[in-house]
Design a protein around this motif. Structure first.
Motif, mmCIF file in Angstrom:
data_model
loop_
_atom_site.group_PDB
_atom_site.id
_atom_site.type_symbol
_atom_site.label_atom_id
_atom_site.label_comp_id
_atom_site.label_asym_id
_atom_site.label_seq_id
_atom_site.Cartn_x
_atom_site.Cartn_y
_atom_site.Cartn_z
ATOM 1 N N VAL A 21 -21.365 19.866 20.521
ATOM 2 C CA VAL A 21 -20.285 19.268 20.835
ATOM 3 C C VAL A 21 -19.410 18.673 19.702
ATOM 4 C CG1 VAL A 21 -18.712 17.863 22.521
ATOM 5 C CG2 VAL A 21 -21.019 18.879 23.477
ATOM 6 N N ASN A 22 -18.163 19.117 19.443
ATOM 7 C CA ASN A 22 -17.307 18.488 18.502
ATOM 8 C C ASN A 22 -17.897 18.515 16.979
ATOM 9 O OD1 ASN A 22 -14.694 17.561 17.889
ATOM 10 N ND2 ASN A 22 -15.492 15.589 17.986
ATOM 11 N N CYS A 23 -18.716 19.393 16.863
ATOM 12 C CA CYS A 23 -19.563 19.426 15.530
ATOM 13 C C CYS A 23 -18.858 20.434 14.524
ATOM 14 C CB CYS A 23 -20.840 19.901 15.580
ATOM 15 S SG CYS A 23 -22.011 18.901 16.755
ATOM 16 N N LYS A 24 -18.870 19.946 12.935
ATOM 17 C CA LYS A 24 -18.537 20.652 12.064
ATOM 18 C C LYS A 24 -19.977 21.516 11.386
ATOM 19 C CE LYS A 24 -16.599 20.394 7.418
ATOM 20 N NZ LYS A 24 -17.412 20.164 6.280
ATOM 21 N N MET A 25 -19.432 22.900 11.578
ATOM 22 C CA MET A 25 -20.828 23.680 11.374
ATOM 23 C C MET A 25 -20.426 24.828 10.469
ATOM 24 S SD MET A 25 -21.675 23.701 15.306
ATOM 25 C CE MET A 25 -23.266 24.699 15.220
ATOM 26 N N HIS A 26 -19.902 24.577 9.173
ATOM 27 C CA HIS A 26 -19.710 25.661 8.148
ATOM 28 C C HIS A 26 -20.752 26.154 7.663
ATOM 29 C CE1 HIS A 26 -15.377 23.683 7.333
ATOM 30 N NE2 HIS A 26 -15.493 24.094 8.710
ATOM 31 N N GLY A 27 -20.831 27.509 7.733
ATOM 32 C CA GLY A 27 -22.067 28.137 7.274
ATOM 33 C C GLY A 27 -23.369 28.442 7.759
ATOM 34 N N VAL A 28 -23.338 27.702 8.938
ATOM 35 C CA VAL A 28 -24.395 27.809 9.807
ATOM 36 C C VAL A 28 -25.020 28.867 9.793
ATOM 37 C CG1 VAL A 28 -25.239 26.984 12.035
ATOM 38 C CG2 VAL A 28 -23.750 25.325 10.843
ATOM 39 N N ASN A 29 -26.316 29.284 10.053
ATOM 40 C CA ASN A 29 -26.750 30.252 10.100
ATOM 41 C C ASN A 29 -27.698 30.584 11.511
ATOM 42 O OD1 ASN A 29 -28.320 32.720 9.850
ATOM 43 N ND2 ASN A 29 -29.458 32.215 8.187
ATOM 44 N N PHE A 30 -27.080 31.597 12.224
ATOM 45 C CA PHE A 30 -27.654 31.775 13.783
ATOM 46 C C PHE A 30 -27.991 33.212 13.761
ATOM 47 C CE2 PHE A 30 -24.330 28.453 15.171
ATOM 48 C CZ PHE A 30 -25.267 27.660 15.607
ATOM 49 N N SER A 31 -28.373 33.840 12.628
ATOM 50 C CA SER A 31 -29.003 35.228 12.577
ATOM 51 C C SER A 31 -30.158 35.228 13.557
ATOM 52 C CB SER A 31 -29.362 35.803 11.198
ATOM 53 O OG SER A 31 -28.400 35.532 10.318
ATOM 54 N N ASN A 32 -30.407 36.341 14.260
ATOM 55 C CA ASN A 32 -31.445 36.674 15.201
ATOM 56 C C ASN A 32 -31.847 35.373 16.220
ATOM 57 O OD1 ASN A 32 -32.104 39.198 14.127
ATOM 58 N ND2 ASN A 32 -32.440 38.092 12.346
ATOM 59 N N GLU B 234 -19.102 23.551 22.351
ATOM 60 C CA GLU B 234 -17.710 23.039 22.619
ATOM 61 C C GLU B 234 -17.126 22.658 21.371
ATOM 62 O OE1 GLU B 234 -18.180 20.397 25.822
ATOM 63 O OE2 GLU B 234 -18.808 22.091 27.288
ATOM 64 N N ARG B 235 -15.730 22.767 21.206
ATOM 65 C CA ARG B 235 -14.942 22.163 20.227
ATOM 66 C C ARG B 235 -15.354 22.143 18.740
ATOM 67 N NH1 ARG B 235 -15.138 19.066 24.420
ATOM 68 N NH2 ARG B 235 -15.939 17.223 23.526
ATOM 69 N N CYS B 236 -16.188 23.186 18.351
ATOM 70 C CA CYS B 236 -16.868 23.262 17.129
ATOM 71 C C CYS B 236 -16.288 23.960 16.095
ATOM 72 C CB CYS B 236 -18.452 23.621 17.250
ATOM 73 S SG CYS B 236 -19.344 22.527 17.990
ATOM 74 N N ASP B 237 -16.195 23.436 14.930
ATOM 75 C CA ASP B 237 -15.492 24.346 13.672
ATOM 76 C C ASP B 237 -16.666 25.398 13.088
ATOM 77 O OD1 ASP B 237 -14.347 25.293 11.298
ATOM 78 O OD2 ASP B 237 -13.766 23.178 10.747
ATOM 79 N N LEU B 238 -16.575 26.529 13.162
ATOM 80 C CA LEU B 238 -17.426 27.494 12.959
ATOM 81 C C LEU B 238 -17.045 28.170 11.850
ATOM 82 C CD1 LEU B 238 -18.567 28.154 16.570
ATOM 83 C CD2 LEU B 238 -20.169 27.282 15.063
ATOM 84 N N ASP B 239 -16.284 27.921 10.922
ATOM 85 C CA ASP B 239 -16.059 28.308 9.856
ATOM 86 C C ASP B 239 -17.237 29.054 8.844
ATOM 87 O OD1 ASP B 239 -14.004 29.446 7.872
ATOM 88 O OD2 ASP B 239 -14.565 27.861 6.370
ATOM 89 N N ALA B 240 -17.225 30.349 8.655
ATOM 90 C CA ALA B 240 -18.235 30.918 7.771
ATOM 91 C C ALA B 240 -19.616 30.970 8.425
ATOM 92 C CB ALA B 240 -18.147 30.550 6.360
ATOM 93 N N ALA B 241 -19.648 30.430 9.570
ATOM 94 C CA ALA B 241 -20.923 30.583 10.406
ATOM 95 C C ALA B 241 -21.458 31.999 10.604
ATOM 96 C CB ALA B 241 -20.941 29.894 11.825
ATOM 97 N N ILE B 242 -22.827 32.093 10.505
ATOM 98 C CA ILE B 242 -23.431 33.699 10.531
ATOM 99 C C ILE B 242 -23.864 33.760 11.828
ATOM 100 C CG2 ILE B 242 -25.161 35.173 9.365
ATOM 101 C CD1 ILE B 242 -25.067 33.031 7.106
ATOM 102 N N PHE B 243 -23.425 34.779 12.500
ATOM 103 C CA PHE B 243 -23.907 35.434 13.741
ATOM 104 C C PHE B 243 -24.234 36.753 13.492
ATOM 105 C CE2 PHE B 243 -20.558 31.964 15.047
ATOM 106 C CZ PHE B 243 -21.516 31.249 15.676
ATOM 107 N N SER B 244 -25.417 37.125 13.248
ATOM 108 C CA SER B 244 -26.045 38.528 13.018
ATOM 109 C C SER B 244 -27.295 38.789 13.902
ATOM 110 C CB SER B 244 -26.515 38.577 11.470
ATOM 111 O OG SER B 244 -26.830 39.950 11.194
ATOM 112 N N TYR B 245 -27.088 39.718 14.779
ATOM 113 C CA TYR B 245 -27.952 40.043 15.984
ATOM 114 C C TYR B 245 -28.305 38.584 16.775
ATOM 115 C CZ TYR B 245 -28.125 44.295 13.156
ATOM 116 O OH TYR B 245 -27.819 45.352 12.462
#
Length: 191
Positions: free
Chosen positions: A114-125, A134-145
């Motif tokens: 909630v309300n987190c800065k998450m630039h470049g976070v890796n969520f692969s697989n 909620e209300r998170c900044d996901l700039d350049a976060a990795i969503f792959s599979y």
């Protein structure tokens, strides 16, 4: 043979401590850490703990147990959460900086962001299907599979998700988030 009994801390407040040069105990339950800094959490068990205004950036977490742990107003830049123990892994982040943290191959088990800065976070697989984001900044976060089924992305921003390589069944988006879903097509979407 004499066996060393692991130290446990229960229902305790630990404030303003720098754990950078000192070792942690083996296990902490119901402990609140305030304004502390950490370099190494490896091999330590944290159950039902709260970290408030702590700096855990780039901390080593190999074989660390994190079960029902809350992080409020913390800096967790670059932590590799996929090195932690998988059994019982459950976290809640609020107002945290998680830039470049990694949750790849992780089943998130109803964790919250909630309300987190998450630039470049890796969520692969990763399986985020039972999470709240909620209300998170996901700039350049990795969503792959990544399994994002059932998530509500209506309050999140700066994300780019490829619908062809991620599971999005019943995921909620706003019309304003369409550019983040169509990034790879290099379209010029006008509002």
């Amino acid at each position: 043979m004499i066996r060393k009994i692991a130290a446990r801390h229960e229902h305790t407040l630990i404030e303003n401590k720098d754990f950078g040069s000192s070792d942690l105990e083996a296990s902490y339950e119901y402990v609140e850490f305030r304004n502390c800094s950490f370099l190494k959490l490896a091999g330590t068990d944290f159950m039902e703990c709260v970290f408030h205004s702590c700096n855990l950036s780039n901390a080593m977490v190999r074989n660390c147990k994190i079960q029902n742990v809350r992080f409020n107003d913390c800096k967790l830049v670059g932590i590799n959460f996929n090195d932690t123990k998988t059994f019982g892994f459950s976290v809640a982040f609020e107002n945290c900086n998680l830039d470049y943290a990694s949750f790849d191959n992780r089943k998130m088990n109803q964790s919250t962001f909630v309300n987190c800065k998450m630039h470049g976070v890796n969520f692969s697989n990763a399986d985020l299907s039972k999470c709240t984001i909620e209300r998170c900044d996901l700039d350049a976060a990795i969503f792959s599979y990544t399994n994002l089924s059932g998530l509500d992305f209506t309050t999140n921003y700066n994300f780019s998700i490829d619908p062809e390589i991620n599971t999005l069944k019943k995921t909620k988006f706003t019309v304003h988030s369409l550019p983040g879903l169509l990034t790879k097509y290099n379209l010029d979407i006008q509002y």
